[in-house]
Structure formats: structure tokens, C-alpha cells
Design a protein around this motif. Sequence first.
Motif, PDB file in Angstrom:
ATOM      1  N   PHE A  33       2.791   0.172  -8.135  1.00 12.35           N
ATOM      2  CA  PHE A  33       4.112  -0.410  -7.890  1.00 12.35           C
ATOM      3  C   PHE A  33       4.317  -1.651  -8.759  1.00 12.35           C
ATOM      4  O   PHE A  33       5.368  -1.822  -9.374  1.00 12.35           O
ATOM      5  CB  PHE A  33       4.256  -0.751  -6.407  1.00 12.35           C
ATOM      6  CG  PHE A  33       5.524  -1.461  -6.055  1.00 12.35           C
ATOM      7  CD1 PHE A  33       6.682  -0.745  -5.817  1.00 12.35           C
ATOM      8  CD2 PHE A  33       5.561  -2.839  -5.965  1.00 12.35           C
ATOM      9  CE1 PHE A  33       7.872  -1.391  -5.490  1.00 12.35           C
ATOM     10  CE2 PHE A  33       6.734  -3.504  -5.640  1.00 12.35           C
ATOM     11  CZ  PHE A  33       7.898  -2.780  -5.399  1.00 12.35           C
ATOM     12  N   TRP A  86      10.346   0.848  -3.021  1.00 13.84           N
ATOM     13  CA  TRP A  86      10.775   1.455  -4.280  1.00 13.84           C
ATOM     14  C   TRP A  86      12.274   1.274  -4.563  1.00 13.84           C
ATOM     15  O   TRP A  86      12.650   0.872  -5.666  1.00 13.84           O
ATOM     16  CB  TRP A  86      10.380   2.927  -4.317  1.00 13.84           C
ATOM     17  CG  TRP A  86      10.500   3.490  -5.689  1.00 13.84           C
ATOM     18  CD1 TRP A  86      11.489   4.297  -6.162  1.00 13.84           C
ATOM     19  CD2 TRP A  86       9.611   3.262  -6.785  1.00 13.84           C
ATOM     20  NE1 TRP A  86      11.272   4.590  -7.489  1.00 13.84           N
ATOM     21  CE2 TRP A  86      10.125   3.967  -7.885  1.00 13.84           C
ATOM     22  CE3 TRP A  86       8.442   2.516  -6.934  1.00 13.84           C
ATOM     23  CZ2 TRP A  86       9.509   3.961  -9.130  1.00 13.84           C
ATOM     24  CZ3 TRP A  86       7.823   2.514  -8.169  1.00 13.84           C
ATOM     25  CH2 TRP A  86       8.353   3.222  -9.252  1.00 13.84           C
ATOM     26  N   ASP A 119       0.834  -1.207   0.000  1.00 14.64           N
ATOM     27  CA  ASP A 119       0.000   0.000   0.000  1.00 14.64           C
ATOM     28  C   ASP A 119       0.867   1.255   0.000  1.00 14.64           C
ATOM     29  O   ASP A 119       2.093   1.168  -0.083  1.00 14.64           O
ATOM     30  CB  ASP A 119      -0.954  -0.023   1.192  1.00 14.64           C
ATOM     31  CG  ASP A 119      -0.254  -0.119   2.531  1.00 14.64           C
ATOM     32  OD1 ASP A 119       0.953   0.201   2.617  1.00 14.64           O
ATOM     33  OD2 ASP A 119      -0.912  -0.508   3.509  1.00 14.64           O
ATOM     34  N   ARG A 120       0.224   2.392   0.110  1.00 15.33           N
ATOM     35  CA  ARG A 120       0.944   3.669   0.019  1.00 15.33           C
ATOM     36  C   ARG A 120       2.007   3.815   1.100  1.00 15.33           C
ATOM     37  O   ARG A 120       2.975   4.543   0.927  1.00 15.33           O
ATOM     38  CB  ARG A 120      -0.031   4.840   0.049  1.00 15.33           C
ATOM     39  CG  ARG A 120      -0.809   4.978   1.324  1.00 15.33           C
ATOM     40  CD  ARG A 120      -1.879   6.067   1.191  1.00 15.33           C
ATOM     41  NE  ARG A 120      -2.679   6.160   2.392  1.00 15.33           N
ATOM     42  CZ  ARG A 120      -2.501   7.072   3.328  1.00 15.33           C
ATOM     43  NH1 ARG A 120      -1.563   7.991   3.185  1.00 15.33           N
ATOM     44  NH2 ARG A 120      -3.273   7.093   4.390  1.00 15.33           N
ATOM     45  N   HIS A 121       1.848   3.124   2.204  1.00 15.71           N
ATOM     46  CA  HIS A 121       2.830   3.192   3.279  1.00 15.71           C
ATOM     47  C   HIS A 121       4.065   2.350   2.970  1.00 15.71           C
ATOM     48  O   HIS A 121       5.171   2.735   3.314  1.00 15.71           O
ATOM     49  CB  HIS A 121       2.219   2.743   4.606  1.00 15.71           C
ATOM     50  CG  HIS A 121       1.035   3.553   5.017  1.00 15.71           C
ATOM     51  ND1 HIS A 121       1.138   4.871   5.407  1.00 15.71           N
ATOM     52  CD2 HIS A 121      -0.286   3.244   5.070  1.00 15.71           C
ATOM     53  CE1 HIS A 121      -0.073   5.338   5.693  1.00 15.71           C
ATOM     54  NE2 HIS A 121      -0.949   4.370   5.490  1.00 15.71           N
ATOM     55  N   SER A 122       3.874   1.217   2.331  1.00 12.34           N
ATOM     56  CA  SER A 122       4.997   0.303   2.092  1.00 12.34           C
ATOM     57  C   SER A 122       5.706   0.551   0.770  1.00 12.34           C
ATOM     58  O   SER A 122       6.881   0.238   0.633  1.00 12.34           O
ATOM     59  CB  SER A 122       4.503  -1.150   2.136  1.00 12.34           C
ATOM     60  OG  SER A 122       3.579  -1.402   1.089  1.00 12.34           O
ATOM     61  N   VAL A 123       5.010   1.134  -0.210  1.00 13.82           N
ATOM     62  CA  VAL A 123       5.612   1.335  -1.529  1.00 13.82           C
ATOM     63  C   VAL A 123       6.869   2.191  -1.436  1.00 13.82           C
ATOM     64  O   VAL A 123       7.867   1.915  -2.108  1.00 13.82           O
ATOM     65  CB  VAL A 123       4.581   1.911  -2.527  1.00 13.82           C
ATOM     66  CG1 VAL A 123       5.252   2.458  -3.771  1.00 13.82           C
ATOM     67  CG2 VAL A 123       3.558   0.843  -2.896  1.00 13.82           C
ATOM     68  N   ALA A 124       6.862   3.196  -0.591  1.00 14.91           N
ATOM     69  CA  ALA A 124       8.036   4.076  -0.459  1.00 14.91           C
ATOM     70  C   ALA A 124       9.275   3.297  -0.019  1.00 14.91           C
ATOM     71  O   ALA A 124      10.384   3.576  -0.490  1.00 14.91           O
ATOM     72  CB  ALA A 124       7.739   5.209   0.512  1.00 14.91           C
ATOM     73  N   ASP A 181      -3.549  -1.537  -2.208  1.00 16.62           N
ATOM     74  CA  ASP A 181      -4.322  -0.379  -2.629  1.00 16.62           C
ATOM     75  C   ASP A 181      -3.797   0.086  -3.988  1.00 16.62           C
ATOM     76  O   ASP A 181      -2.968  -0.585  -4.610  1.00 16.62           O
ATOM     77  CB  ASP A 181      -4.310   0.730  -1.567  1.00 16.62           C
ATOM     78  CG  ASP A 181      -2.956   1.374  -1.341  1.00 16.62           C
ATOM     79  OD1 ASP A 181      -2.003   1.098  -2.113  1.00 16.62           O
ATOM     80  OD2 ASP A 181      -2.835   2.170  -0.393  1.00 16.62           O
ATOM     81  N   SER A 182      -4.257   1.238  -4.445  1.00 16.37           N
ATOM     82  CA  SER A 182      -3.888   1.699  -5.782  1.00 16.37           C
ATOM     83  C   SER A 182      -2.381   1.985  -5.889  1.00 16.37           C
ATOM     84  O   SER A 182      -1.794   1.800  -6.957  1.00 16.37           O
ATOM     85  CB  SER A 182      -4.693   2.934  -6.172  1.00 16.37           C
ATOM     86  OG  SER A 182      -4.492   3.976  -5.239  1.00 16.37           O
ATOM     87  N   ALA A 183      -1.734   2.395  -4.805  1.00 21.23           N
ATOM     88  CA  ALA A 183      -0.286   2.607  -4.839  1.00 21.23           C
ATOM     89  C   ALA A 183       0.439   1.281  -5.033  1.00 21.23           C
ATOM     90  O   ALA A 183       1.433   1.201  -5.775  1.00 21.23           O
ATOM     91  CB  ALA A 183       0.184   3.293  -3.561  1.00 21.23           C
ATOM     92  N   GLY A 184      -0.055   0.238  -4.399  1.00 17.49           N
ATOM     93  CA  GLY A 184       0.520  -1.096  -4.582  1.00 17.49           C
ATOM     94  C   GLY A 184       0.333  -1.595  -6.004  1.00 17.49           C
ATOM     95  O   GLY A 184       1.227  -2.214  -6.586  1.00 17.49           O
TER      96      GLY A 184
END
Length: 105
Positions: free
Chosen positions: A59, A29, A21-26, A53-56
Motif C-alpha cells: 500500500f 485503497w 495490514d491486509r484487513h485495512s488496506v481494502a 504486514d506485506s499488504a501494508g
Amino acid sequence: MSQTQWHVDGNGDLSLAGALDRHSVATLWPKLQAWVCRTNDANCDLGGIERVDSAGMAFLIHLIEHAKRQNCHIMLRFVPTQLGTLFQLSNVESLVADHIQNYQR
């Protein structure tokens, strides 16, 4: 929130576990950018993904593109149903269709 795990085995295949999710993607990366596909074909096992989520999703699309730039075809295995729904709702199914081996049941 569970710690997201990125693992590369001896064959160069990937596995991801935890939340994507948006927390783990950073944090993932830099690992994506450093990953080198050593063969023409690789697998990415998503069976351990608990939440996405959409960030995942973005990714994973970048992972596919990163592999393509290395002349590597990556297959996503055990794709969570939630991710399949995101692919459909985001109208990107056609971009990833050739990279999905199977969905979780």
C-alpha cells in the motif's frame, strides 16, 4: 483489531494510525486513489502504526507511486522498525530509500 485512521491535514500531509495490514488496506485503497497532493512535497507520518504486514508495505509503495504521478515527492516519517524489516526482506529498500525520512527508535 484497531481501526486504521487516515488523516490529511491542512497542508496536505498524511498521517496513518492503527494496523496497516491486509484487513485495512481494502478500506484505505479508495482514500489513496482519491488523495490529491497539493504541493511538490508531502509527508506521511507513520508514527501511529501499530502493526504492518506485506499488504501494508505494498500500500505504501503504491502511495509513493501515486504521489509521483502527481509530480509530488512524498516522505515517510517515523517508519516502524517492522516495516523497515519488511522493506529489507522484500528487497525493495532501494525503491523506497529516497522516501524515508526516519525510522522509529
